[in-house]
Design an enzyme around this catalytic site. Structure first.
Site, PDB file in Angstrom:
ATOM      1  N   LYS A 126      -9.109  -6.202  10.507  1.00  0.00           N
ATOM      2  CA  LYS A 126     -10.292  -5.725   9.773  1.00  0.00           C
ATOM      3  C   LYS A 126     -11.588  -5.817  10.580  1.00  0.00           C
ATOM      4  CE  LYS A 126      -8.396  -6.525   5.190  1.00  0.00           C
ATOM      5  NZ  LYS A 126      -8.596  -7.006   3.827  1.00  0.00           N
ATOM      6  N   GLY A 183     -12.868 -17.775   4.455  1.00  0.00           N
ATOM      7  CA  GLY A 183     -12.227 -16.915   5.465  1.00  0.00           C
ATOM      8  C   GLY A 183     -12.629 -15.463   5.288  1.00  0.00           C
ATOM      9  N   GLY A 189      -5.232 -10.966  -8.678  1.00  0.00           N
ATOM     10  CA  GLY A 189      -5.257 -10.383  -7.336  1.00  0.00           C
ATOM     11  C   GLY A 189      -4.573  -9.030  -7.275  1.00  0.00           C
ATOM     12  N   SER A 196       0.795  -1.246   0.000  1.00  0.00           N
ATOM     13  CA  SER A 196       0.000   0.000   0.000  1.00  0.00           C
ATOM     14  C   SER A 196       0.827   1.296   0.000  1.00  0.00           C
ATOM     15  CB  SER A 196      -0.982  -0.011   1.162  1.00  0.00           C
ATOM     16  OG  SER A 196      -1.865  -1.085   1.019  1.00  0.00           O
ATOM     17  N   ARG A 245     -12.267 -26.188   3.021  1.00  0.00           N
ATOM     18  CA  ARG A 245     -11.697 -27.339   3.713  1.00  0.00           C
ATOM     19  C   ARG A 245     -12.506 -27.614   4.981  1.00  0.00           C
ATOM     20  NH1 ARG A 245      -5.633 -26.447   5.706  1.00  0.00           N
ATOM     21  NH2 ARG A 245      -6.769 -24.817   6.810  1.00  0.00           N
TER      22      ARG A 245
HETATM   23  P1  ATR Z   1      -8.198 -14.512   4.677  1.00  0.00           P
HETATM   24  O1  ATR Z   1      -8.628 -13.330   5.499  1.00  0.00           O
HETATM   25  O2  ATR Z   1      -7.001 -14.261   3.817  1.00  0.00           O
HETATM   26  O3  ATR Z   1      -9.314 -15.101   3.902  1.00  0.00           O
HETATM   27  P2  ATR Z   1      -8.475 -16.558   6.685  1.00  0.00           P
HETATM   28  O4  ATR Z   1      -9.675 -15.886   7.232  1.00  0.00           O
HETATM   29  O5  ATR Z   1      -7.474 -17.135   7.630  1.00  0.00           O
HETATM   30  O6  ATR Z   1      -7.654 -15.603   5.739  1.00  0.00           O
HETATM   31  O7  ATR Z   1      -8.972 -17.708   5.686  1.00  0.00           O
HETATM   32  C1  ATR Z   1      -8.101 -18.557   5.052  1.00  0.00           C
HETATM   33  C2  ATR Z   1      -8.863 -19.402   4.052  1.00  0.00           C
HETATM   34  O8  ATR Z   1      -7.901 -20.216   3.379  1.00  0.00           O
HETATM   35  C3  ATR Z   1      -9.840 -20.357   4.694  1.00  0.00           C
HETATM   36  O9  ATR Z   1     -10.894 -20.623   3.793  1.00  0.00           O
HETATM   37  C4  ATR Z   1      -8.957 -21.605   4.898  1.00  0.00           C
HETATM   38  O10 ATR Z   1      -9.678 -22.813   4.998  1.00  0.00           O
HETATM   39  P3  ATR Z   1     -10.170 -23.349   6.443  1.00  0.00           P
HETATM   40  O11 ATR Z   1     -11.340 -22.501   6.815  1.00  0.00           O
HETATM   41  O12 ATR Z   1     -10.529 -24.756   6.191  1.00  0.00           O
HETATM   42  O13 ATR Z   1      -8.998 -23.181   7.367  1.00  0.00           O
HETATM   43  C5  ATR Z   1      -8.198 -21.588   3.606  1.00  0.00           C
HETATM   44  N1  ATR Z   1      -6.980 -22.370   3.665  1.00  0.00           N
HETATM   45  C6  ATR Z   1      -5.818 -21.992   4.248  1.00  0.00           C
HETATM   46  N2  ATR Z   1      -4.894 -22.970   4.086  1.00  0.00           N
HETATM   47  C7  ATR Z   1      -5.491 -23.969   3.380  1.00  0.00           C
HETATM   48  C8  ATR Z   1      -5.056 -25.234   2.882  1.00  0.00           C
HETATM   49  N3  ATR Z   1      -3.804 -25.661   3.075  1.00  0.00           N
HETATM   50  N4  ATR Z   1      -5.926 -25.974   2.185  1.00  0.00           N
HETATM   51  C9  ATR Z   1      -7.180 -25.538   1.969  1.00  0.00           C
HETATM   52  N5  ATR Z   1      -7.657 -24.355   2.424  1.00  0.00           N
HETATM   53  C10 ATR Z   1      -6.820 -23.578   3.117  1.00  0.00           C
END
Ligand code: ATR
Length: 485
Positions: A283, A345, A452, A236, A367
């Site tokens: 956030k 997430g 992105g 940023s 997941r």
């Molecule tokens: P963000 O704010 O970047 O979305 P977050 O709230 O921590 O970060 O969410 C991370 C997302 O990535 C979630 O959907 C997470 O899945 P889970 O809810 O099952 O944890 C997903 N994620 C992170 N690592 C993963 C992995 N190795 N395989 C599949 N999904 C993953």
């Protein structure tokens, strides 16, 4: 003043560092502890080889330096170098009545009395500064704030010690970083930069001068920033600072490493911060401090932009529009009617709400299915487990919101057996690398791709509008690109 710390091991190396940075700096610190043995004999000649004032420093190891000999030999080396035309010499605060000190006084070389703390902040920092200043020397406090509250103490130096004209105050490490950029607001006469950082948090002189324009900060400069944890690698500042310069707006944008949002808002009131971007993990944490929020912030429960509005803080969510803007034409002409959102997430929340508000049919796969279910219930979407993603190959749009595929995990693909077809649009929120493994497959299938990095830039441009009231300068848009890792 911007001071370049010369980190070379030979005189030649230091001269070339000097030449590379000459246009960005006002003085240099010549670190003889970093010089190799054979170059130290020539050190006293160094000030005559450059056309800027030079600080002479021989740092011992306990203060982060490289000098390995005895204290006696360090003192003797410093003293012999003082035959040269140095403007300043740095002598640690605990070294009393040294020969170097006497010689410096005799030769009218100003003494910087330094104290380094790599683990915290001395509780009597104001007292120490005044005591040194009373002797006519320049106090230097290089300390390591451990929290935003510590950073507040540093920013108080300027008002508490307004009568101490010449002093050097800087916070090292992540929490201290804003004090390096906003050194004038801390009351410090200079800030240190280096080609190769020799202390935690140092950046290059070019960044300090051209990106942050730290030396142009005056009493009227508006302060903006980004709060997060971690935050120092945020892109940023590279969007906002050039934008401010582009519209001649007297403002600076600084990353703040924040442990407590509550403390941050105290700091924000104290140093009159005008607005901030908010990133992970704050956030949601900022919501209780906002006096006014938009419909999107309320729905999503997440705010990424905070601006000062008269007597309160106002929160908006530019992630929402940064995400949805490039889809609007295809949503309007019905090319996009259904979507698969991978992940549930924080990022997925903005995405799903934006799509649902625009009438798209959404299925969330994650997941952790419970998380997908809960977001789906709230947004009136459908949900399934990540393993079943391939059952949704008929959708018009696929949005990938997880961190899977992001550097250093760039060999991973969150939906490896999902087959893309050429009429689909594939939107990847990961921006490092630009082409993730999944996006590369989508490219080979002839899909329309959305990146992105473009979303990041769009949301940043919208933040710029909230901060300044002006559009982001068009001519700068092409220059926005990430340094590849
Ligand atoms: P963000 O704010 O970047 O979305 P977050 O709230 O921590 O970060 O969410 C991370 C997302 O990535 C979630 O959907 C997470 O899945 P889970 O809810 O099952 O944890 C997903 N994620 C992170 N690592 C993963 C992995 N190795 N395989 C599949 N999904 C993953």
């Amino acid at each position: 003043m911007i001071c370049l710390v010369l980190s070379g091991s030979t005189i030649e190396e230091n001269i070339s560092q000097f030449k590379r940075n000459r246009e960005y700096v006002d003085l240099v610190e010549f670190r003889i502890d970093l010089l190799d043995e054979s170059s130290r004999g020539l050190a006293s000649k160094f000030p005559d080889m450059v056309d800027l004032p030079v600080i002479l420093t021989c740092r011992r190891q306990s203060d982060g330096g490289k000098y390995v000999g005895s204290e006696k030999s360090r003192g003797a080396l410093l003293e012999s170098c003082l035959d040269g035309n140095f403007a300043y010499v740095d002598i640690e605060d605990d070294i009393k009545r040294s020969a170097a000190e006497l010689k410096a006084r005799e030769r009218k070389i100003r003494i910087i009395r330094s104290r380094h703390d790599f683990t915290g902040m001395p509780s009597d920092i104001f007292h120490r500064i005044s005591k040194i200043a009373a002797k006519g020397d320049i106090p230097k406090m290089a300390v390591t704030p451990q929290s935003v509250l510590d950073l507040i103490t540093l920013f108080r130096v300027k008002t508490e010690l307004a009568d101490v004209g010449e002093k050097i105050v800087l916070g090292m490490g992540d929490f201290g970083f804003p004090s390096r950029i906003l050194y004038k607001r801390v009351g410090s006469m200079l800030t240190y930069c280096a080609d190769t950082p020799v202390a935690p948090g140092q950046i290059s002189a070019q960044k300090m001068k051209e990106l942050y324009r730290a030396d142009t900060v005056d009493d009227r400069t508006h302060i903006f920033g980004v709060i997060g944890n971690p935050v120092l690698h945020s892109f940023s500042p590279e969007i906002q600072n050039p934008g401010f310069k582009g519209i001649n707006f007297n403002a600076i944008y600084v990353p703040f490493h924040v442990d407590s949002v509550r403390s941050f808002f105290i700091l924000a009131e104290m140093i009159k911060i005008s607005g901030v971007s908010v990133t992970v993990p704050h956030k949601q944490n900022v919501l209780p401090y906002l006096g006014k929020i938009t419909r999107e912030v309320k729905q999503i429960g997440s705010c990424n932009t905070v601006v000062r509005a008269k007597n309160l803080w106002m929160g908006t969510n530019t992630d929402y529009y940064g995400f949805v803007d490039p889809l609007l034409v295809d949503i309007d002409n019905k090319t996009i009617q259904s979507a698969l959102v991978v992940g549930a997430g924080g990022a997925a929340r903005s995405v799903v709400w934006a799509l649902r508000n625009h009438g798209c049919k959404v299925t969330i796969v994650n997941r952790n299915v419970d998380r997908a279910r809960s977001l789906a219930l709230e947004t009136m979407a459908a949900f399934d487990s990540l393993d079943n993603a391939k059952h949704y190959e008929h959708v018009d749009l696929i949005v990938q919101t997880t961190s899977v595929g992001m550097i250093p995990d760039s060999e991973s693909d969150p939906i490896p057996d999902f087959n893309f077809t050429k009429d689909q649009t594939v939107y990847e929120l990961v921006y490092r690398p630009k082409y993730t493994k999944m996006l590369d497959r989508a490219r080979k299938s002839g899909c329309k791709l959305l990146f992105g990095i473009d979303m990041l830039i769009r949301q940043g441009k919208l933040q710029f509008e909230s901060f300044t009231g002006y559009h982001y300068p068009k001519r700068l848009e092409q220059t926005l690109h990430l340094e590849e890792d």
